[in-house]
Write a protein that holds these residues in place. Sequence first.
Motif, PDB file in Angstrom:
ATOM      1  N   PRO A 197      15.047  16.141  -6.675  1.00 41.27           N
ATOM      2  CA  PRO A 197      13.970  17.091  -6.353  1.00 41.27           C
ATOM      3  C   PRO A 197      13.760  18.156  -7.420  1.00 41.27           C
ATOM      4  O   PRO A 197      12.674  18.742  -7.505  1.00 41.27           O
ATOM      5  CB  PRO A 197      14.431  17.723  -5.037  1.00 41.27           C
ATOM      6  N   ARG A 198      14.759  18.418  -8.230  1.00 39.43           N
ATOM      7  CA  ARG A 198      14.618  19.451  -9.261  1.00 39.43           C
ATOM      8  C   ARG A 198      13.665  19.023 -10.376  1.00 39.43           C
ATOM      9  O   ARG A 198      13.237  19.851 -11.178  1.00 39.43           O
ATOM     10  CB  ARG A 198      15.987  19.770  -9.860  1.00 39.43           C
ATOM     11  N   TYR A 235      22.618  15.076 -13.321  1.00 41.17           N
ATOM     12  CA  TYR A 235      21.673  15.482 -14.370  1.00 41.17           C
ATOM     13  C   TYR A 235      21.603  17.007 -14.460  1.00 41.17           C
ATOM     14  O   TYR A 235      21.590  17.707 -13.441  1.00 41.17           O
ATOM     15  CB  TYR A 235      20.308  14.890 -14.044  1.00 41.17           C
ATOM     16  N   ARG A 236      21.563  17.531 -15.690  1.00 45.00           N
ATOM     17  CA  ARG A 236      21.404  18.964 -15.943  1.00 45.00           C
ATOM     18  C   ARG A 236      19.985  19.227 -16.444  1.00 45.00           C
ATOM     19  O   ARG A 236      19.519  18.551 -17.382  1.00 45.00           O
ATOM     20  CB  ARG A 236      22.400  19.428 -17.004  1.00 45.00           C
ATOM     21  N   VAL A 237      19.300  20.177 -15.827  1.00 45.35           N
ATOM     22  CA  VAL A 237      17.900  20.467 -16.139  1.00 45.35           C
ATOM     23  C   VAL A 237      17.803  21.219 -17.470  1.00 45.35           C
ATOM     24  O   VAL A 237      18.772  21.845 -17.917  1.00 45.35           O
ATOM     25  CB  VAL A 237      17.241  21.275 -15.007  1.00 45.35           C
ATOM     26  N   GLY A 282      16.648  17.842 -20.804  1.00 43.93           N
ATOM     27  CA  GLY A 282      17.810  17.891 -19.936  1.00 43.93           C
ATOM     28  C   GLY A 282      18.848  16.883 -20.412  1.00 43.93           C
ATOM     29  O   GLY A 282      18.673  16.223 -21.441  1.00 43.93           O
ATOM     30  N   PHE A 283      19.925  16.722 -19.650  1.00 40.55           N
ATOM     31  CA  PHE A 283      20.941  15.746 -20.069  1.00 40.55           C
ATOM     32  C   PHE A 283      21.777  15.295 -18.877  1.00 40.55           C
ATOM     33  O   PHE A 283      21.902  15.999 -17.874  1.00 40.55           O
ATOM     34  CB  PHE A 283      21.828  16.308 -21.178  1.00 40.55           C
ATOM     35  N   SER A 284      22.331  14.101 -19.008  1.00 44.49           N
ATOM     36  CA  SER A 284      23.186  13.508 -17.971  1.00 44.49           C
ATOM     37  C   SER A 284      24.570  13.275 -18.549  1.00 44.49           C
ATOM     38  O   SER A 284      24.803  12.298 -19.266  1.00 44.49           O
ATOM     39  CB  SER A 284      22.603  12.182 -17.479  1.00 44.49           C
ATOM     40  N   PRO A 316      25.898  20.894 -10.406  1.00 44.45           N
ATOM     41  CA  PRO A 316      24.948  21.882 -10.920  1.00 44.45           C
ATOM     42  C   PRO A 316      24.875  23.171 -10.106  1.00 44.45           C
ATOM     43  O   PRO A 316      24.429  24.196 -10.614  1.00 44.45           O
ATOM     44  CB  PRO A 316      23.620  21.121 -10.876  1.00 44.45           C
ATOM     45  N   THR A 317      25.335  23.111  -8.827  1.00 46.53           N
ATOM     46  CA  THR A 317      25.192  24.302  -7.988  1.00 46.53           C
ATOM     47  C   THR A 317      26.515  24.821  -7.431  1.00 46.53           C
ATOM     48  O   THR A 317      26.516  25.812  -6.707  1.00 46.53           O
ATOM     49  CB  THR A 317      24.252  24.010  -6.804  1.00 46.53           C
ATOM     50  N   SER A 318      27.632  24.163  -7.710  1.00 48.81           N
ATOM     51  CA  SER A 318      28.893  24.598  -7.112  1.00 48.81           C
ATOM     52  C   SER A 318      30.048  24.400  -8.085  1.00 48.81           C
ATOM     53  O   SER A 318      29.980  23.592  -9.013  1.00 48.81           O
ATOM     54  CB  SER A 318      29.171  23.816  -5.813  1.00 48.81           C
ATOM     55  N   ALA A 319      31.126  25.141  -7.843  1.00 55.02           N
ATOM     56  CA  ALA A 319      32.357  25.013  -8.617  1.00 55.02           C
ATOM     57  C   ALA A 319      33.532  25.236  -7.670  1.00 55.02           C
ATOM     58  O   ALA A 319      33.637  26.294  -7.041  1.00 55.02           O
ATOM     59  CB  ALA A 319      32.387  26.008  -9.770  1.00 55.02           C
TER      60      ALA A 319
END
Length: 837
Positions: free
Chosen positions: A243-244, A318-320, A336-338, A551-554
């Motif tokens: 969705p991003r 994937y990183r935006v 972006g990159f994977s 991408p949203t958590s650590a």
Amino acid sequence: MGAFSRRALLAGISGAALLTAATEVHAQSTPAATAAASADAAQVEAVIVTGTRLTGLRAVDSPAPVQVLESSALQRVGQSDLIQAIAQNIPSFNAQAFGGDTANLTLSARLRGLSPNHTLVLINGKRRHGTANLAVLGGPYQGGASADLNFIPLSAVDHVEVLQDGAAAQYGTDAIAGVVNIILKDKGAGGSVVASGGKFFDGGGETADISANVGFAPTDKAYVNLTFESRWHSHTFRGDTDPRTINTPYNTASSSRLSRYPQITGAEDYPYLNRIAGDAEYRLNIGSFNAGYQLDETTEIYAFGTYGQKFAAAYENYRVPNLIVGKDGSIPRPLGFSPEESITETDYAVTGGIKGETSGWTWDLSTTYGKDNDAVNVLNSLNRSLYIDTSTATTPGFSPSNFHAGDFIDSQWTTTFDAAHDFDVGQYKPLTLALGAEYRRDTYEIKPGDAASRYKEGSQSYPGFALTDAGKHSRTNWAIYADAALQPIEPLKLDAAVRYEHFSDFGETTVAKGTARYDFSPALALRGTASTGFRAPTLAEEYYSATNVSPTSAFVQLPPNSPAARLVGVDGLKAEKSTNFSVGFVAHPFSGLTATLDAYQINVKDRIVGSGSLFGSGGGTNIPAVLAAILANGNVLDPTVTMTGINIFTNGLDTRTRGAELVVTYPMALRDFGEVQWSATANYNETKVTKIKAPPAQLAGASLFDKNAISNIEDTSPKYRLVLGGLWSLGKFSVNLKESLYGPASNWSSRNGATWYKTEIKAAVITDLEVAYKVTGAIKITVGANNLFNRYPDRVNGLLRDEYLRNNSNGYVTMYPSFSPFGINGGYYYSKISLDF
């Protein structure tokens, strides 16, 4: 073509293959034709060495349930790896189809619905070392660090004996669910070459494999058997859009990434840029040897071993493009990159020993050393903070694209001495007394990553291991055991074993096992066992430390044996304790038919399991002690993530597993139309958490185990599994058809620990078909399919996916549940050619 039409067409093809084969060869002689079926029928008659100290005991006469898989049965699977070969034949043995992070690079398996660590793996009766690649992230295989069966060439295996019974008193720690004993070929002549290839019906997973086995005799008193195998497997993808990177009802504002970075539509694979939902790619080269030399009539020296190298790589999220922006406004990856996580792995083991007979005592002295070394790398990635910190207002920054994240190293050195003697005590058969001793040293090491991989929050997708993560740990243990087998009267067999073990870090324990079997007649026997068991935690469970990111958590995986863990009330791990009961029967109601049914119950106390997500920020319940523990562990978290927390292994649960296993075999002669070997194997299994220990005071208001952690234990294994098989042979043709019914499985999941959703996989039937033709006496061609009708599991709960969509979360990519017992890739089609000499 619709699914129904395709299934009807394929069913027609398989039926036509059977009919054509029967028509073409019904007049041919059948001795060679029935060989394959007769081999399967002989499995219940096979002499076993697992679960007993007696010599010459057949599987069908065993007091404990043992299934034997001959090499012919192992070869009749599409995927040429040992895990799949066992899993497709033993219903209670479930193979991992997909793992998270580095667990996708080392797939595992489990017996009777317990942990992979509860099954002991032996090679020629000797303990096999475990993998260094611990399965950390949540799921039914979490914590698994058992032996990696993929480093044992399938063509090297003569047969596999699967003891489906607790056996800690006989073999030591890990044997709570059972034992898998892999017996290598010891032929001093002949051999085979097998080449195979296949792919998934819906694309990806292209696989090529070639193996060679040869035996020779350097002298008339010696044998050497060698095997080499090389295999390659490509990525698969079974995910949805991210969705991003697209316009959705919740992502249409001018600030959306697609609006700001329209160039990503030109990226390869757009709009399916996030390739995380699929198989890893791997290249595997493995070899083995098995050798022996007869010193005299009663004494033999022997040696065997394996060596393998593997490269494996799995896509991460994937990183935006705007994740990394330099101080000068530069974007190093405008599309972006994977990132990919990869391992370069070397695994080897060697055993040397001498066995013989002296004064009526048979004895065996051996030593085994095994090691698994995993170099963990991150490919096609960047370190965000490093790039930003090296940039200026006028110049772009710098970050490597590839990182060495560190190393996992696991080794085990085991030395054993076994001796047995028959004593005439005036009973129907002599008393067999077996005595033994074992000494073992285990080591586990984490090496830190390179400087760039661990700078601040580290390389994207997999931060390098920090200096505080690194360390080398070891322990020793020694054991002595005694085992007595007696047959006081002809129909009654008794066996009792006791074992004492002492660990350098856990102290001592004593376990026992009793087994009995009574044959009322040649047609019916009852059997039962009762045993206690234990499992010391692996060193990886005690000391593994790393940061798992998305991408949203650590989330930091805290080692239980650390000062940081004590800040959340966890002070190390202790050994698990278990009790195992089983009762069953063996029946021969009429000639040729053999049926066994065994019911069992396994109680595990202080079971070692991974906690649920304990949030420090961004979750439903945030705990100050969690943030304190992260800081105390020396971790630096990505400042762009919205959720932070920890996971940790603890002895926080007691569980009870109940089930039953059925095995039925029957050969049917069809006169001029060959022979069919019918088989039916089934397993029913249910695990319940019987006790959840109270959380420590530092975690007041939270629980160590959320709904996901509990359902991973209770619900992710299929409740039942039934495999119906028919192997038909006639002349040069053979057809093997299997129908596998997988029972329902489920799992609870949440995006943030606040709202929970249940994903359910309904019962499903999977069809496997293989057709083989012997071109000559030495050459055979085979075509087949696993999951012939391309069946997929039910999708992830739609409400959970909708929440991911509404929050523009990458979790929306996952369409099929990773705990699916028959995978997420659909049907696999293959062909093989084999040459025997």
